[in-house]
Design a protein around this motif. Structure first.
Motif, PDB file in Angstrom:
ATOM      1  N   ASP A 220       0.811  -1.212   0.000  1.00 56.67           N
ATOM      2  CA  ASP A 220       0.000   0.000   0.000  1.00 56.67           C
ATOM      3  C   ASP A 220       0.850   1.269   0.000  1.00 56.67           C
ATOM      4  N   MET A 221       1.994   1.200  -0.643  1.00 55.95           N
ATOM      5  CA  MET A 221       2.876   2.359  -0.804  1.00 55.95           C
ATOM      6  C   MET A 221       3.868   2.035  -1.905  1.00 55.95           C
ATOM      7  N   THR A 222       4.647   3.014  -2.320  1.00 59.51           N
ATOM      8  CA  THR A 222       5.659   2.787  -3.343  1.00 59.51           C
ATOM      9  C   THR A 222       6.962   2.315  -2.689  1.00 59.51           C
ATOM     10  N   PRO A 223       7.862   1.711  -3.465  1.00 56.82           N
ATOM     11  CA  PRO A 223       9.163   1.327  -2.903  1.00 56.82           C
ATOM     12  C   PRO A 223       9.914   2.519  -2.313  1.00 56.82           C
ATOM     13  N   SER A 224       9.820   3.686  -2.973  1.00 63.18           N
ATOM     14  CA  SER A 224      10.520   4.873  -2.468  1.00 63.18           C
ATOM     15  C   SER A 224       9.958   5.310  -1.126  1.00 63.18           C
ATOM     16  N   GLU A 225       8.636   5.282  -0.986  1.00 64.68           N
ATOM     17  CA  GLU A 225       8.025   5.648   0.293  1.00 64.68           C
ATOM     18  C   GLU A 225       8.451   4.696   1.397  1.00 64.68           C
ATOM     19  N   TYR A 226       8.512   3.420   1.065  1.00 67.96           N
ATOM     20  CA  TYR A 226       8.931   2.429   2.048  1.00 67.96           C
ATOM     21  C   TYR A 226      10.385   2.654   2.462  1.00 67.96           C
ATOM     22  N   ALA A 227      11.253   2.908   1.501  1.00 66.23           N
ATOM     23  CA  ALA A 227      12.674   3.083   1.789  1.00 66.23           C
ATOM     24  C   ALA A 227      12.926   4.303   2.658  1.00 66.23           C
ATOM     25  N   GLN A 228      12.069   5.307   2.541  1.00 67.02           N
ATOM     26  CA  GLN A 228      12.255   6.539   3.325  1.00 67.02           C
ATOM     27  C   GLN A 228      11.737   6.417   4.752  1.00 67.02           C
ATOM     28  N   MET A 229      10.947   5.381   5.038  1.00 61.93           N
ATOM     29  CA  MET A 229      10.420   5.185   6.389  1.00 61.93           C
ATOM     30  C   MET A 229      11.489   4.607   7.302  1.00 61.93           C
ATOM     31  N   PRO A 230      11.493   4.992   8.580  1.00 58.02           N
ATOM     32  CA  PRO A 230      12.338   4.268   9.535  1.00 58.02           C
ATOM     33  C   PRO A 230      11.730   2.891   9.791  1.00 58.02           C
ATOM     34  N   HIS A 231      12.590   1.906  10.049  1.00 57.99           N
ATOM     35  CA  HIS A 231      12.110   0.538  10.296  1.00 57.99           C
ATOM     36  C   HIS A 231      12.758  -0.002  11.571  1.00 57.99           C
ATOM     37  N   PRO A 232      12.389   0.577  12.707  1.00 55.66           N
ATOM     38  CA  PRO A 232      13.045   0.179  13.970  1.00 55.66           C
ATOM     39  C   PRO A 232      12.772  -1.255  14.369  1.00 55.66           C
ATOM     40  N   ILE A 233      11.608  -1.803  14.017  1.00 55.70           N
ATOM     41  CA  ILE A 233      11.299  -3.189  14.374  1.00 55.70           C
ATOM     42  C   ILE A 233      11.863  -4.139  13.333  1.00 55.70           C
ATOM     43  N   LEU A 234      11.606  -3.849  12.069  1.00 50.47           N
ATOM     44  CA  LEU A 234      12.058  -4.729  10.993  1.00 50.47           C
ATOM     45  C   LEU A 234      13.573  -4.897  11.020  1.00 50.47           C
ATOM     46  N   SER A 235      14.294  -3.809  11.249  1.00 51.47           N
ATOM     47  CA  SER A 235      15.752  -3.882  11.184  1.00 51.47           C
ATOM     48  C   SER A 235      16.349  -4.674  12.341  1.00 51.47           C
ATOM     49  N   HIS A 236      15.668  -4.704  13.489  1.00 52.37           N
ATOM     50  CA  HIS A 236      16.238  -5.362  14.665  1.00 52.37           C
ATOM     51  C   HIS A 236      15.631  -6.730  14.964  1.00 52.37           C
ATOM     52  N   ILE A 237      14.375  -6.942  14.562  1.00 54.65           N
ATOM     53  CA  ILE A 237      13.697  -8.179  14.943  1.00 54.65           C
ATOM     54  C   ILE A 237      13.256  -8.982  13.727  1.00 54.65           C
ATOM     55  N   PHE A 238      12.538  -8.327  12.809  1.00 54.87           N
ATOM     56  CA  PHE A 238      11.898  -9.058  11.731  1.00 54.87           C
ATOM     57  C   PHE A 238      12.835  -9.386  10.578  1.00 54.87           C
ATOM     58  N   GLY A 239      14.039  -8.808  10.593  1.00 55.99           N
ATOM     59  CA  GLY A 239      14.958  -9.084   9.505  1.00 55.99           C
ATOM     60  C   GLY A 239      15.280 -10.561   9.381  1.00 55.99           C
TER      61      GLY A 239
END
Length: 255
Positions: A220-239
């Motif tokens: 529900d967003m573009t790749p650019s919008e996703y890349a610009q978001m911070p991902h504090p959970i994904l980067s530390h847990i969901f990766g």
């Protein structure tokens, strides 16, 4: 307020231990305050999490976990959040909520008690478990890009494959293949964002426009919008969990 856009995934069990209750939104649905024991079915849309100060435990449920624990077709909970305490399939796992709440601040001990509880509740192998495992591995195989390839790899009829996909994986085979090529691409980008999107695309995409259409459909967003978001959970847990979708040796807390 912390916001995270979580990629489409298998089912999950989520136990709120302490703090401020958080809300989730699947796809373009409404924001829903999660119950203390929330179950998310398999998803083909992003899960938007809104948290403040919360402590929660999440257990992923792989297809083979659903085949053993699930007492309803997975597609009946696809892209849904339900109260696990009130659901006929998952209410027997509700004591896990007491375990995580009793063990606040004791991560290792809580993990041990969760493991012991699940071991006691673990049902025997499902009758179709070998087919479930074969389909799961076939989906993770980047060389397989169409339903005929899945049928050949799993060694079942097309009709059996359709039924297995809906009952255990939550979606038709075509949707699972689309989701998998998207997740492989997202996984490569997440693990090494310096590569950029073009270098991360799965080989089954015709071009970048094809990928962008899938990205909008799933996230529900573009790749650019996703890349610009911070991902504090994904980067530390969901990766590490995302790696399970993209590599045979992925590791994560799953049942």
């Amino acid at each position: 307020m912390l916001t995270e856009a979580h990629y489409p995934d298998w089912a999950g069990l989520h136990f709120f231990a302490e703090g401020t209750p958080y809300t989730v939104r699947i796809g373009d649905g409404p924001d829903v305050e999660c119950p203390p024991f929330a179950v998310t079915g398999p998803t083909s849309r992003s899960i938007r999490l809104h948290l403040t100060q919360s402590v929660a435990w999440s257990l992923g449920v792989t297809p083979v976990g659903w085949a053993r624990f699930g007492r309803c077709p997975a597609n009946t909970l696809a892209n849904k959040v339900v109260d696990g305490r009130e659901h006929s399939t998952f209410s027997r796992l509700a004591p896990l909520l007491d375990i995580v709440r009793d063990g606040a601040g004791q991560t290792s001990e809580t993990a041990r008690r969760i493991g012991e509880f699940l071991s006691r509740k673990l049902p025997p192998r499902a009758r179709n478990e070998s087919q479930v495992l074969a389909l799961h591995e076939a989906l993770r195989n980047p060389a397989i890009g169409d339903v005929d390839g899945l049928v050949e790899e799993v060694g079942v009829s097309r009709r059996t494959l359709e039924r297995l996909s809906s009952n255990v994986f939550g979606f038709p085979p075509k949707t699972l293949l689309r989701r998998q090529r998207f997740l492989r691409s997202l996984g490569k980008f997440t693990i090494n964002p310096d590569r950029g999107w073009s270098a991360s695309l799965d080989g089954h995409y015709v071009d970048q426009a094809h990928f962008v259409r899938d990205f909008r459909s799933f996230m529900d967003m573009t790749p650019s919008e996703y890349a610009q978001m911070p991902h504090p959970i994904l980067s530390h847990i969901f990766g590490r969990r995302l790696a399970e979708h993209t590599a045979d040796n992925g590791r994560g807390r799953r049942i």
